[in-house]
Design an enzyme around this catalytic site. Structure first.
Site, PDB file in Angstrom:
ATOM      1  N   GLY A  90       0.807  -1.254  -0.054  1.00  0.00           N
ATOM      2  CA  GLY A  90      -0.149   0.010  -0.130  1.00  0.00           C
ATOM      3  C   GLY A  90       0.982   1.228   0.073  1.00  0.00           C
ATOM      4  O   GLY A  90       2.126   1.274  -0.341  1.00  0.00           O
ATOM      5  N   LYS A 113       3.366  -4.411   8.665  1.00  0.00           N
ATOM      6  CA  LYS A 113       3.384  -3.506   7.805  1.00  0.00           C
ATOM      7  C   LYS A 113       4.504  -2.750   8.074  1.00  0.00           C
ATOM      8  O   LYS A 113       4.950  -2.253   8.906  1.00  0.00           O
ATOM      9  CB  LYS A 113       2.184  -2.545   8.127  1.00  0.00           C
ATOM     10  CG  LYS A 113       2.040  -1.597   6.908  1.00  0.00           C
ATOM     11  CD  LYS A 113       0.912  -0.376   7.369  1.00  0.00           C
ATOM     12  CE  LYS A 113      -0.226  -0.847   7.485  1.00  0.00           C
ATOM     13  NZ  LYS A 113      -1.269   0.358   7.767  1.00  0.00           N
ATOM     14  N   ASP A 136      -9.336   8.319   4.356  1.00  0.00           N
ATOM     15  CA  ASP A 136      -8.842   6.994   3.433  1.00  0.00           C
ATOM     16  C   ASP A 136      -9.814   6.062   3.525  1.00  0.00           C
ATOM     17  O   ASP A 136      -9.041   5.063   3.556  1.00  0.00           O
ATOM     18  CB  ASP A 136      -7.587   6.977   3.481  1.00  0.00           C
ATOM     19  CG  ASP A 136      -7.029   6.691   2.182  1.00  0.00           C
ATOM     20  OD1 ASP A 136      -7.565   6.610   1.146  1.00  0.00           O
ATOM     21  OD2 ASP A 136      -5.633   5.698   2.310  1.00  0.00           O
TER      22      ASP A 136
END
Length: 415
Positions: A106, A125, A222
């Site tokens: 991402g 992440k 988002d």
């Protein structure tokens, strides 16, 4: 009898040469030692500087002291079971960040699946060095998710900070994201009307919590299908709070020159003027709900002249009395007609051009669940043709769109 002077002279010469060699050797050792000390001093300075940054981040998790984000203090409570993982343990868990362990990528960076020595599956992440999201977004997400807890919010297990490495460790979601199922012709068949209804309601409940009931009033900024993760029971969990902003309780809206988010999900006032509020999330939710009902991406509608997004397409069908044609074919014959039409109606109210006309998330959920309540008629929404946002309040200026790593995370500056 031979004289002893030559041998004495040779002996003195050897002593002199030896002394010179020894002196040179000592000089080399001295220079080498000074260089090592100097190098070590630089390393220590660098380590001190780095450790200061690392300590600051670690303190956000393990400290009892109250912290402040954007001048909004929290209540000083610790995060819920947030740990600091060693770099070695994450390396081992992800098999040295192998390609086989990679789940996707991402705007923040790549995400890896891992397995701890305890047997627990995790998602890691990892902040990419090329990421447009930097240390501020890392700290933002670390603080927010560790301080906010909800059934429909992905659980943050901890973080890993090592040198320039910045990683967030989450609970592993076996069913990946809503994006993974919704826009695939085969996997979308697994999302029947009951599951889609449950997903919509779960996302709505989480946004109500963020906007109204959490200790920190949070605007996500988002919200989209790829940021909705699904657990083993297909329950939705909102993720990726790197772009989120905290509001004071009496604060209604804010303005920014740095517009971040995903084109197509942004409300017109945010995309064109940099103004955002809880109603910005409502707009994004309206777009997302239309995607869940139709099984199509917001930007997947084209004809010979121009590209219409899903909002414009839904509006046209609604005006023509053909709302059911919007519904995904895989659920069209199995859903309750009046319920689906009500959901489309509420979606169009969420994407109203005027902020005042959009419901709050609480009002929106009430509209969905209280079927006897009368709904106001939606007005023509702002929708997109190409890269221009068209609506009643749209100025004639345009936006520059910068897409990072070919992804939908955008960073735009209003002119």
């Amino acid at each position: 009898m031979l004289s002893s002077k030559p041998s004495r002279k040779g002996k003195n010469k050897r002593i002199w040469i030896g002394s010179v060699i020894a002196a040179i050797g000592l000089l080399v050792i001295l220079i080498y030692t000074l260089c090592c000390l100097q190098r070590r001093k630089k390393v220590i300075v660098k380590e001190n500087s780095r450790s200061k940054d690392e300590k600051e981040l670690l303190d956000l998790v393990i400290s009892d002291k109250s912290i402040t984000i954007d001048e909004i203090p929290n209540d000083g409570k610790k995060g819920h079971d947030v740990s600091v993982f060693s770099y070695e343990s994450i390396m081992a868990a992800t098999n040295n960040f192998s390609l086989e362990s990679k789940l996707g990528e991402g705007g923040f960076g790549p995400v890896y699946r891992g397995k701890l020595l305890t047997g627990q599956n995790i998602a890691v992440k990892r902040l990419s060095r090329n990421s447009g999201q930097g240390i501020n977004e890392f700290k933002n997400e670390l603080i927010l998710i560790s301080k906010l807890q909800h059934t429909n919010l992905v659980k943050l297990l901890g973080c890993c900070i090592f040198g320039e490495e910045r990683m967030l460790i989450y609970e592993y979601m076996p069913n990946k994201s809503l994006n993974y199922f919704l826009f695939d012709s085969n996997r979308s068949k697994l999302l029947d009307w009951k599951i889609r209804f449950s997903i919509i309601e779960g996302i709505a409940q989480e946004l109500i919590y963020l906007h109204k009931y959490s200790r920190l009033k949070v605007i996500h900024r988002d919200l989209k299908a790829s940021n909705i993760l699904l657990d083993e029971s297909m329950n939705p969990k909102i993720s990726d709070f790197g772009m989120a902003r905290i509001f004071k309780r009496n604060e209604l809206e804010a303005n920014t020159n740095r517009i971040v988010g995903t084109y197509g999900y942004m409300s017109p006032e945010y995309a064109m003027e940099g103004v955002f509020s809880i109603k910005s999330d409502v707009y994004s939710f309206g777009v997302l709900m239309l995607e869940i009902l139709s099984g199509r991406r917001n930007n997947s509608f084209y004809n010979a002249d121009h590209a219409l997004n899903l909002v414009g397409y839904a509006w046209d069908l609604w005006q023509e009395g053909k709302g059911l044609e919007l519904v995904d074919l895989t659920i069209r014959d199995l859903c309750v007609e009046y319920q689906v039409l009500r959901y489309i109606h509420v979606s169009l109210l969420c994407v109203e051009d005027d902020v005042v006309d959009r419901p709050t998330m609480s009002d929106m959920l009430s509209m969905l669940t209280n079927e006897s309540a009368q709904l106001p008629l939606p007005k023509k929404p702002a929708f997109s043709i190409g890269k221009k946002a068209i609506g009643a309040n749209t100025p004639n200026n345009e936006l520059e769109l910068h897409t990072m790593n070919g992804l939908s995370i955008s960073d735009m500056d209003a002119r």
